[in-house]
Design an enzyme around this catalytic site. Structure first.
Site, PDB file in Angstrom:
ATOM      1  N   VAL A 109       0.863  -1.172   0.000  1.00 42.14           N
ATOM      2  CA  VAL A 109       0.000   0.000   0.000  1.00 42.14           C
ATOM      3  C   VAL A 109       0.900   1.223   0.000  1.00 42.14           C
ATOM      4  O   VAL A 109       1.891   1.279   0.731  1.00 42.14           O
ATOM      5  CB  VAL A 109      -0.913   0.035   1.243  1.00 42.14           C
ATOM      6  CG1 VAL A 109      -1.841   1.247   1.195  1.00 42.14           C
ATOM      7  CG2 VAL A 109      -1.714  -1.252   1.369  1.00 42.14           C
ATOM      8  N   CYS A 110       0.598   2.176  -0.856  1.00 46.75           N
ATOM      9  CA  CYS A 110       1.284   3.467  -0.829  1.00 46.75           C
ATOM     10  C   CYS A 110       2.803   3.267  -0.989  1.00 46.75           C
ATOM     11  O   CYS A 110       3.248   2.531  -1.876  1.00 46.75           O
ATOM     12  CB  CYS A 110       0.907   4.184   0.469  1.00 46.75           C
ATOM     13  SG  CYS A 110       1.299   5.933   0.559  1.00 46.75           S
TER      14      CYS A 110
END
Length: 199
Positions: A109-110
């Site tokens: 994520v991210c």
């Protein structure tokens, strides 16, 4: 007797991880496990099993340590400012490579993608990250096919998402992959996730 195959999902947490990068996917995956997949276990873990302090100050107490997070089917690696240290930590990168070798599906994520790239796991593959770190992702490994538009990129055994809230989208996609589109829609309805940006 249930015919469901057991699935174990681990979310790695560390000092400086972004809160929503962790709790967004956790809520999606745990909701699926609790309401639709009795044979699925979702755990959080830190390297040493101790509590961590997230990027904005939230304290998290993980379920276990890295040794207790073996035999995962899915590893979720969040982002946050803490990744800037981890992406330069050779011992940690070696651990990431070992986890990747034994885990069928790895998702970031991210800016978790920056650590995966630094570990050499995104070479030659399509991937994405937070919009403000797209150039850095390309700098870490110029062979990465950086997707600057997608909310998430599914490349089979590696899935990366854009920033923060995009981790929710990715987690719903993982539910659809691991179970069904209907199951993902059920989770989406249950958590009432229907974003309509104000601007």
């Amino acid at each position: 007797m249930s015919t469901e195959k057991p699935v174990r999902i681990g979310l790695f947490v560390f000092d400086g991880c972004e809160e929503l990068d962790v709790v967004g996917p956790y809520d999606v995956l745990a909701s699926w496990a609790r309401h639709g997949r009795s044979h699925t276990e979702v755990v959080t873990f830190s390297a040493d099993g101790r509590a961590v302090r997230c990027a904005k100050g939230l304290g998290l107490v993980p379920d276990t340590d890295a040794d207790g997070a073996q035999d995962l089917h899915v590893l979720v690696y969040p982002g946050g400012q803490g990744t800037r240290v981890l992406m330069r930590d050779e011992e940690h990168l070696a651990w990431v490579r070992r986890m990747r070798a034994g885990t069928p599906l790895v998702a970031s994520v991210c800016t978790g993608a920056l650590v995966l790239a630094a570990a050499g796991l995104l070479g030659g593959r399509p991937a994405t990250t937070h919009w403000a770190s797209l150039d850095l992702l390309a700098e870490i490994d110029p062979s990465v096919q950086v997707d600057r538009e997608a909310r998430f990129v599914d490349d089979g055994d590696v899935v990366t998402s854009a920033g923060v809230s995009a981790g929710i989208d990715m987690a719903l996609h993982l539910v659809a992959r691991l179970d069904s589109v209907e199951a993902a829609r059920g989770v989406r309805r249950g958590i009432q996730y229907d974003p309509h940006p104000p601007v």
